[in-house]
Every structure is written in structure tokens, then in C-alpha cells.
Design a protein around this motif. Sequence first.
Motif, PDB file in Angstrom:
ATOM      1  N   UNK A 185     -17.998  -0.258   1.281  1.00  0.00           N
ATOM      2  CA  UNK A 185     -17.905   0.932   0.435  1.00  0.00           C
ATOM      3  C   UNK A 185     -19.075   1.002  -0.549  1.00  0.00           C
ATOM      4  N   UNK A 186     -19.533   2.229  -0.783  1.00  0.00           N
ATOM      5  CA  UNK A 186     -20.680   2.474  -1.650  1.00  0.00           C
ATOM      6  C   UNK A 186     -20.229   2.819  -3.068  1.00  0.00           C
ATOM      7  N   UNK A 187     -21.063   2.443  -4.046  1.00  0.00           N
ATOM      8  CA  UNK A 187     -20.782   2.731  -5.446  1.00  0.00           C
ATOM      9  C   UNK A 187     -21.513   3.964  -5.958  1.00  0.00           C
ATOM     10  N   UNK A 188     -22.635   4.312  -5.353  1.00  0.00           N
ATOM     11  CA  UNK A 188     -23.427   5.465  -5.809  1.00  0.00           C
ATOM     12  C   UNK A 188     -23.979   6.209  -4.603  1.00  0.00           C
ATOM     13  N   UNK A 189     -24.367   7.455  -4.840  1.00  0.00           N
ATOM     14  CA  UNK A 189     -25.218   8.158  -3.889  1.00  0.00           C
ATOM     15  C   UNK A 189     -26.239   8.977  -4.661  1.00  0.00           C
ATOM     16  N   UNK A 190     -27.251   9.399  -3.959  1.00  0.00           N
ATOM     17  CA  UNK A 190     -28.356  10.149  -4.550  1.00  0.00           C
ATOM     18  C   UNK A 190     -28.287  11.597  -4.095  1.00  0.00           C
ATOM     19  N   UNK A 191     -28.395  12.517  -5.037  1.00  0.00           N
ATOM     20  CA  UNK A 191     -28.364  13.950  -4.730  1.00  0.00           C
ATOM     21  C   UNK A 191     -29.786  14.511  -4.815  1.00  0.00           C
ATOM     22  N   UNK A 197     -28.694  17.713  -0.351  1.00  0.00           N
ATOM     23  CA  UNK A 197     -28.411  16.605   0.573  1.00  0.00           C
ATOM     24  C   UNK A 197     -28.179  15.327  -0.231  1.00  0.00           C
ATOM     25  N   UNK A 198     -27.163  14.559   0.159  1.00  0.00           N
ATOM     26  CA  UNK A 198     -26.867  13.301  -0.508  1.00  0.00           C
ATOM     27  C   UNK A 198     -27.168  12.127   0.410  1.00  0.00           C
ATOM     28  N   UNK A 199     -27.534  11.005  -0.188  1.00  0.00           N
ATOM     29  CA  UNK A 199     -27.863   9.798   0.565  1.00  0.00           C
ATOM     30  C   UNK A 199     -27.302   8.584  -0.159  1.00  0.00           C
ATOM     31  N   UNK A 200     -26.678   7.682   0.604  1.00  0.00           N
ATOM     32  CA  UNK A 200     -26.251   6.409   0.036  1.00  0.00           C
ATOM     33  C   UNK A 200     -27.481   5.531  -0.214  1.00  0.00           C
TER      34      UNK A 200
END
Length: 385
Positions: A185-191, A197-200
Amino acid sequence: MNTSYTNKTILLILTFGLLACESGHKEAKFFELQYKGKNLSLPIDESTSNLSDGLTYFAQGNLLFSLNWIENGFQIYDLDEKRKIADVTFDYEGPNGVLDVMGIFVQSLDSIFLFNQLESQVTLIDSSGKIKSKIKYQTPEKYSPAFVHNAYFNSPPLLQGNKLTVKTHYYGPLQNMTQEELLKKELVYEIDLETGITSFLDFKFPIDYMLGGLKLFEASIAHGASKHVYSLFGDHRLFYVSEFGDSLKWKDGKSNFVPQTLPLFPLQGDGLDFRKYSYYSPHYESLVYDPYREVFIRFVFHSFEQDESVPVSDMRNHSGPFSIQIFDIELNLKSETAFEANHYHPFDYFITKEGIYLSINHPLNPQNKEDQMTFELLEFIPIKE
């Protein structure tokens, strides 16, 4: 007016530290935190609680932003003049709607980001409340919209160019999670603020967080000293990377005021048991980077038995004893100071060059005044290590 918080919950801070700087290199200096009699009081009106829904300090102009969920907006206070200079509210829907205002990120007075609780939208405004744009983005499957909360496990966004890094939550039943699943599981993503578009960023949980049993997954994330660092509710360590995607490292940070083995999630309990576990069991909460002293600060909450007469909706406001840990830029634990229950409200605070302003509006503090927000200044006093 002293109203209880909603289920969105809350946060806050105070500190010690370590500073540095002499002829081209930094030499660590250590401080003790002392209250030397300086208070700050801000008068409030009848629409405002003396317990904020989230504070944000903006150094340019010496301004304090205070969220007001009931009014769906925020107020701005001039700390030099000790008065409110703006009261900004929003519609939920329509052309002037911003949904529910849960969190705020002040990049500048012309670029203020508003975050809501349920929709994949960031609203960009200026300090007058003028809406400049509504940025829709793609929430990753089974993950929450950006979780930006200024008074609960503080995790401010990181803006780099047109990319905004935000905390998120994985949607799934807590009781059924395994360590093997949690590791993915991921803690953050980038917008991407231009495309939505979002990216882990491959910033995940440690491999052993649940080896002893099930614990709350909540994290507090801080960016500073060329690091991305996080702390977890039920773990003594600080976890960090220099760049997103690097292998996760950690430093021990056990508090002197909590047991080695922290309590586990109450699988057999009800909602009240879960709230007691979340609020009153020993745990770690907000981690914050202090750029003025170049230290990381973490709040530690000690075991506490609250009066059963306290309403469930007001339990978090009636917080118990806590301590403040100070870590240097290499995440070495340097100091920790404990504070008794019922004086400070440890979720309303802000950090300035002077020190840490910490609310004394705890409901059981005899000095608590319902018509003002009052803070004690905790100053950094040099000491020898």
C-alpha cells in the motif's frame, strides 16, 4: 464559543531543538523549551470556536490561517495587530462552490490550495477567496482523495513545479489487512496539476509494521532536510528516504513515556473502544519539520483514562498527557519533554522564528476563555548537550 470537533479529527505541536551554523558548516546546538511568560490572545466572534479546525502559519506578513469547518472556510489573523483581518467562506456547490473545506495549503497569498474530504478536486484561490481554478484529478483505484488535514497527523503537501505530492488512505477493511497486503500500500501520490494525472511514488509501509498484530495505519509525513520522513501511529521508529523510490530506511525514536510494546487494534470492541484506542492509548501522532531550528518534532501521546462523562464527540478535545520529541536533521532523537494533561490543547499550534505557540484552550484548563484563542510561546533556550 467552545464547540466540539466533528469526526474529521485534529492536530497540533510544540518543541525543543537543535540549531546550527558557523563559518560554512553547521554545528549542532541544543535547546530546552521554556515558557517565559509571553502569551498571544486572538479575539473570536460567536461563529468561531476557540479550538481551531486547523492552523497554518504564513511568515510573510506574520499571518495565521485558521480553518472553520462550520462556516466552510477560514479566517486570517494578523499576529502583529492581534486581530482578524479576513473571514472567507464558501458555498459547497455551484460556480462559487469548493465542496467541504477540510484542509488548506498556503503557498502564497495568491496561491492557496483547498482540499475536501470526498471528491478528487483541488481548488486554487487567493487570500480574498477568489476562485482561480478547480483542478480535477484522477484518484487511484481504492485510494482516497488527497488527505490534507491541518490538525490530525499533519502531512502538508509538497509542491514542486506543477506536481503536488499529497497523503492518501487506502480504502479497505482494516480488520482484514495482512502484513503482506499492507506492504504493497502507498502513502502518497503525486498530482500533475495541469493534466490531473496521478502517480504513485513508491513510498510505502515498512515490512514489519504488523508483525506484532493489527495497529492503526495512520501516518504523519514531513518533508525537510533533504528527506521525506514519516511516523506511524503504532511504531517507535521514523522512516525516511532521500528521494522517492529509494529503499526505505529508519531510525529508532522510542519515547521514554510509552511502553516498548504498543497496544493493538481492538478487534473485539465496538466504536467506543476504537475511539478510546485512537485517542487515549499510547501512540505517536504528528511529525513536523521546523525550518527555523532545522529539527523534526513529533508529538507522543501517553496512556490516559478519561472521565466517562466526556461525550464521545468531544473525546479528542479532552486529550491527556503528552510529550514532544526533537530529532536532528539526521533523525537522531535529541530530547523529549513531557506535559501534564488539561493545560495545553496539543492540536492547535504553530511554529515561528520566536518558537512554538501552543494553545492553552484545553476544556479543563481554568485559564481557558471561550471568547479568544490563547497561546503560550515556548521559547528555545540554549543548553549544553
